[in-house]
Design an enzyme around this catalytic site. Structure first.
Site, PDB file in Angstrom:
ATOM      1  N   LYS A  16      -1.374 -10.023  -4.678  1.00  0.00           N
ATOM      2  CA  LYS A  16      -1.949  -8.928  -3.876  1.00  0.00           C
ATOM      3  C   LYS A  16      -2.712  -7.940  -4.761  1.00  0.00           C
ATOM      4  CE  LYS A  16       1.930  -7.070  -2.492  1.00  0.00           C
ATOM      5  NZ  LYS A  16       2.964  -7.808  -3.172  1.00  0.00           N
ATOM      6  N   ARG A  90       6.132  -1.377   3.671  1.00  0.00           N
ATOM      7  CA  ARG A  90       7.140  -2.399   3.374  1.00  0.00           C
ATOM      8  C   ARG A  90       8.310  -2.353   4.332  1.00  0.00           C
ATOM      9  NH1 ARG A  90       5.664  -2.596  -2.576  1.00  0.00           N
ATOM     10  NH2 ARG A  90       7.079  -3.989  -3.640  1.00  0.00           N
ATOM     11  N   ARG A 129       4.504 -12.655 -16.248  1.00  0.00           N
ATOM     12  CA  ARG A 129       3.508 -11.597 -16.051  1.00  0.00           C
ATOM     13  C   ARG A 129       3.646 -10.496 -17.116  1.00  0.00           C
ATOM     14  NH1 ARG A 129       2.762  -8.499 -10.311  1.00  0.00           N
ATOM     15  NH2 ARG A 129       4.728  -7.461 -10.758  1.00  0.00           N
ATOM     16  N   ARG A 162       7.144  -5.634 -17.262  1.00  0.00           N
ATOM     17  CA  ARG A 162       7.758  -4.628 -16.397  1.00  0.00           C
ATOM     18  C   ARG A 162       9.259  -4.880 -16.320  1.00  0.00           C
ATOM     19  NH1 ARG A 162       4.168  -4.494 -10.964  1.00  0.00           N
ATOM     20  NH2 ARG A 162       6.270  -4.346 -10.129  1.00  0.00           N
ATOM     21  N   ARG A 173      14.308  -8.451  -5.582  1.00  0.00           N
ATOM     22  CA  ARG A 173      13.093  -7.975  -4.901  1.00  0.00           C
ATOM     23  C   ARG A 173      12.711  -8.951  -3.789  1.00  0.00           C
ATOM     24  NH1 ARG A 173       9.143  -7.499  -9.743  1.00  0.00           N
ATOM     25  NH2 ARG A 173       7.600  -6.739  -8.279  1.00  0.00           N
TER      26      ARG A 173
HETATM   27  P1  AMP Z   1       5.171  -3.175  -6.571  1.00  0.00           P
HETATM   28  O1  AMP Z   1       4.326  -2.773  -7.732  1.00  0.00           O
HETATM   29  O2  AMP Z   1       4.418  -3.112  -5.260  1.00  0.00           O
HETATM   30  O3  AMP Z   1       5.865  -4.495  -6.772  1.00  0.00           O
HETATM   31  O4  AMP Z   1       6.334  -2.071  -6.431  1.00  0.00           O
HETATM   32  C1  AMP Z   1       7.260  -1.874  -7.464  1.00  0.00           C
HETATM   33  C2  AMP Z   1       8.458  -1.120  -6.930  1.00  0.00           C
HETATM   34  O5  AMP Z   1       8.037   0.175  -6.439  1.00  0.00           O
HETATM   35  C3  AMP Z   1       9.177  -1.757  -5.764  1.00  0.00           C
HETATM   36  O6  AMP Z   1      10.106  -2.751  -6.189  1.00  0.00           O
HETATM   37  C4  AMP Z   1       9.872  -0.541  -5.131  1.00  0.00           C
HETATM   38  O7  AMP Z   1      10.981  -0.129  -5.910  1.00  0.00           O
HETATM   39  C5  AMP Z   1       8.796   0.531  -5.278  1.00  0.00           C
HETATM   40  N1  AMP Z   1       7.867   0.541  -4.130  1.00  0.00           N
HETATM   41  C6  AMP Z   1       6.517   0.305  -4.167  1.00  0.00           C
HETATM   42  N2  AMP Z   1       5.980   0.416  -2.943  1.00  0.00           N
HETATM   43  C7  AMP Z   1       7.010   0.714  -2.097  1.00  0.00           C
HETATM   44  C8  AMP Z   1       7.085   0.921  -0.698  1.00  0.00           C
HETATM   45  N3  AMP Z   1       6.022   0.840   0.107  1.00  0.00           N
HETATM   46  N4  AMP Z   1       8.322   1.205  -0.175  1.00  0.00           N
HETATM   47  C9  AMP Z   1       9.415   1.307  -0.958  1.00  0.00           C
HETATM   48  N5  AMP Z   1       9.403   1.102  -2.287  1.00  0.00           N
HETATM   49  C10 AMP Z   1       8.215   0.807  -2.870  1.00  0.00           C
END
Ligand code: AMP
Length: 215
Positions: A16, A90, A129, A162, A173
């Protein structure tokens, strides 16, 4: 590009973020990634950063009220532009919160694109990654390893893994995704707004497919 509100959904590692960056560079979308916003708050040690750090590093979802607070601040500045939401909404309350802020300006989510990928492929991709600490660019040790190990090809910055890209956290996740984010697919599907793309097609084909959908 008309002022479209596009939501990109998919399991972690489905590509994404890469697609969102392409659409920003080539098609003029504002790329809004709540994950990037939270990582930035954490590295700046802001008040929001302190609230979200534990959730982000352990791969659990940040509470909806905190998410909607940062989204509403972003929307106050950007509503009406072509926006691509990456990693948001989400949960159902987040999807409803987005609808509410858009509806206040007589706007709506125009389309939700699911970039889909099986769980095992997600684990393979994400454990390989790496991200640049300096410019944020993402690379993958399997598909496109950096020329010099540990160094970003674009800016020479340090590449790091990360904390939430280790296998145990990735599995957590994924289960969060299945439990809490899949209902969001249903939410958009019942509104006739959901389109599905196979994330295994690879970067360029997925991008072409998205362009075809939004044309
Ligand atoms: P991502 O980079 O989108 O994989 O997000 C990394 C982490 O940020 C996730 O595992 C959540 O802990 C938090 N996070 C990001 N976006 C959201 C969201 N829309 N709702 C809740 N937690 C989020």
């Amino acid at each position: 590009m008309k002022a479209m509100n596009l939501v990109l959904i998919g399991p972690p590692g489905s590509g994404k973020g890469t697609q969102a960056e392409l659409l920003r560079e080539k098609n003029g979308f504002v790329h809004y990634s709540t994950g990037d916003v939270f990582r930035d708050h954490i590295s700046r040690k802001s008040a929001v950063g302190a609230k979200v750090e534990e959730y982000v590093t352990s791969g659990r979802l940040v509470p909806d009220d905190v998410v909607l607070e940062v989204v509403n601040a972003f929307m106050a500045e950007n509503i009406g532009k072509p926006i691509l939401f990456d990693g948001f909404p989400r949960t159902i309350p987040q999807a409803e919160g987005l609808d509410k802020v858009l509806a206040a300006k007589k706007l709506a989510v125009d389309m939700a694109v699911l970039v889909d990928l099986p769980d095992d492929e997600v684990v393979t991709r994400l454990t390989a990654r790496r991200q640049c600490r300096k410019c944020g660019k993402i690379c993958n040790l399997t598909f496109k390893p950096p020329t010099v190990a540990g160094v970003c090809d674009d800016c020479g910055g340090e590449l790091y893994q990360r904390k939430d890209d280790t296998e145990t956290v990735i599995r957590d996740r994924l289960s969060t995704y299945h439990q809490q984010t899949e209902p969001v697919l249903h939410y958009y599907s019942t509104q006739g707004k959901l389109k599905r793309i196979d994330g295994a097609l690879g970067r360029d084909k997925v991008y072409q497919e998205i362009l075809r959908l939004i044309a």
